[in-house]
Design an enzyme around this catalytic site. Structure first.
Site, mmCIF file in Angstrom:
data_model
loop_
_atom_site.group_PDB
_atom_site.id
_atom_site.type_symbol
_atom_site.label_atom_id
_atom_site.label_comp_id
_atom_site.label_asym_id
_atom_site.label_seq_id
_atom_site.Cartn_x
_atom_site.Cartn_y
_atom_site.Cartn_z
ATOM 1 N N HIS A 125 0.008 -11.938 0.868
ATOM 2 C CA HIS A 125 -0.974 -11.076 0.206
ATOM 3 C C HIS A 125 -1.770 -11.810 -0.882
ATOM 4 O O HIS A 125 -2.955 -11.577 -1.058
ATOM 5 C CB HIS A 125 -0.279 -9.844 -0.380
ATOM 6 C CG HIS A 125 -1.155 -8.641 -0.468
ATOM 7 N ND1 HIS A 125 -0.681 -7.365 -0.406
ATOM 8 C CD2 HIS A 125 -2.493 -8.508 -0.616
ATOM 9 C CE1 HIS A 125 -1.680 -6.497 -0.512
ATOM 10 N NE2 HIS A 125 -2.791 -7.182 -0.649
ATOM 11 N N TYR A 148 0.825 -1.197 0.000
ATOM 12 C CA TYR A 148 0.000 0.000 0.000
ATOM 13 C C TYR A 148 0.868 1.260 0.000
ATOM 14 O O TYR A 148 1.523 1.588 0.998
ATOM 15 C CB TYR A 148 -0.935 0.029 1.214
ATOM 16 C CG TYR A 148 -1.935 -1.106 1.266
ATOM 17 C CD1 TYR A 148 -2.172 -1.939 0.167
ATOM 18 C CD2 TYR A 148 -2.656 -1.356 2.427
ATOM 19 C CE1 TYR A 148 -3.088 -2.970 0.223
ATOM 20 C CE2 TYR A 148 -3.582 -2.386 2.495
ATOM 21 C CZ TYR A 148 -3.790 -3.192 1.386
ATOM 22 O OH TYR A 148 -4.706 -4.216 1.459
#
Length: 284
Positions: free
Chosen positions: A113, A54
């Site tokens: 992830h 992010y």
């Protein structure tokens, strides 16, 4: 806030947490986003989810600045490692870098992830090593479909997986066909990202839905609160809505006290039916 989810190790976490995707990326909104995260923690949304991906670590830096001075034991910090970093070569450096950006010496939960080229057996062994070293308290996965979970269960220590984080909201219910039943039968809690169908086409007119408007009005609630109440309805799902404004965060927190009736859930089922066949994961 008092609705919680129990993890496999019997730790309880709030059913409503906070996501940070796209946060921390712009200097002119940084202070406002800090205020939103801080308000969420004060309202009981003490689980904060992020990832090294992010903003190339900027979301983690935002969290670090926000939680500085807070009682760390009150917080449940989640981060995620890129698939290409999820092996012996890079995972230990990635984990340390995430912790340094957030100013903490441990993560409560560390997730893969999504699936990549590194064997699951290697990633799991590294996660277990991070646990032994005290860097992480537990680990899990993200964007794993049923076949991925079955493969994970077949590798050594794979059953130590604490959660699976996938996209889930009222208009994206594909996981209800086989993945969610598999997770329930194996005691793996769901962590739902994009529970408000944030972003682009995902919304599919949700905020204009007559059914959702009617239910919200009946409870004196907002449509966002109805969407979150739907996601956390079963007691085994953690929702992590993202918010960049304090008022939106506090609105999200209000979903904790909203319990939908059986009739209302049936109305939602009719308007947004669950699938009757296998649907592959929505991934954003």
């Amino acid at each position: 806030m008092n609705r919680n989810v129990t993890l496999p190790d019997k730790t309880t976490v709030p059913a409503l947490g906070q996501g940070t995707w796209f946060l921390g990326e712009h200097k002119d909104t940084f202070a406002r986003e800090q205020e939103a995260l801080r308000a969420g923690v004060e309202a009981g949304m003490t689980l904060i989810d992020t990832a090294e991906m992010y903003g190339n670590g900027r979301a983690e830096e935002l969290i670090g600045r926000t939680i500085a001075g807070m009682d760390r034991s009150r917080l449940f910090i989640v981060s995620k490692v890129y698939p290409h970093n999820a092996g012996r070569k890079n995972i230990f450096k990635s984990c340390m870098a995430s912790m340094e950006r957030m100013g903490t010496d441990y993560l409560d939960l560390y997730l893969l992830h999504w699936r990549g080229g590194i064997p699951l057996e290697e990633t799991v062994a590294c996660m277990e090593q991070l646990k032994k070293e005290g860097k992480i308290r537990r680990w899990g996965v993200s964007n794993f479909d049923t076949s991925d979970m079955e493969e994970l269960w077949s590798v050594p220590d794979g059953r130590n997986c604490a959660v699976n984080q996938v996209l889930y909201h009222v208009a994206s219910r594909g996981i209800e066909y086989d993945l969610l039943p598999w997770m329930r039968s194996h005691g793996v809690p769901l962590m739902a990202y994009c529970p408000l169908a944030q972003g682009g086409d995902l919304r599919r007119g949700l905020y204009e839905s007559p059914v959702l408007k009617r239910i919200a009005a009946a409870h004196g609630a907002t449509i966002s609160q109805v969407l979150l109440a739907f996601v956390i309805r079963d007691g085994s799902t953690i929702a992590i809505p993202r918010s960049s404004r304090k008022e939106h965060t506090l609105d999200n927190a209000g979903a904790d006290s909203l319990v939908l009736t059986g009739e209302e859930l049936a109305q939602i089922d009719q308007a947004f039916p669950a699938p009757t066949r296998k649907v592959y994961l929505d991934i954003v």
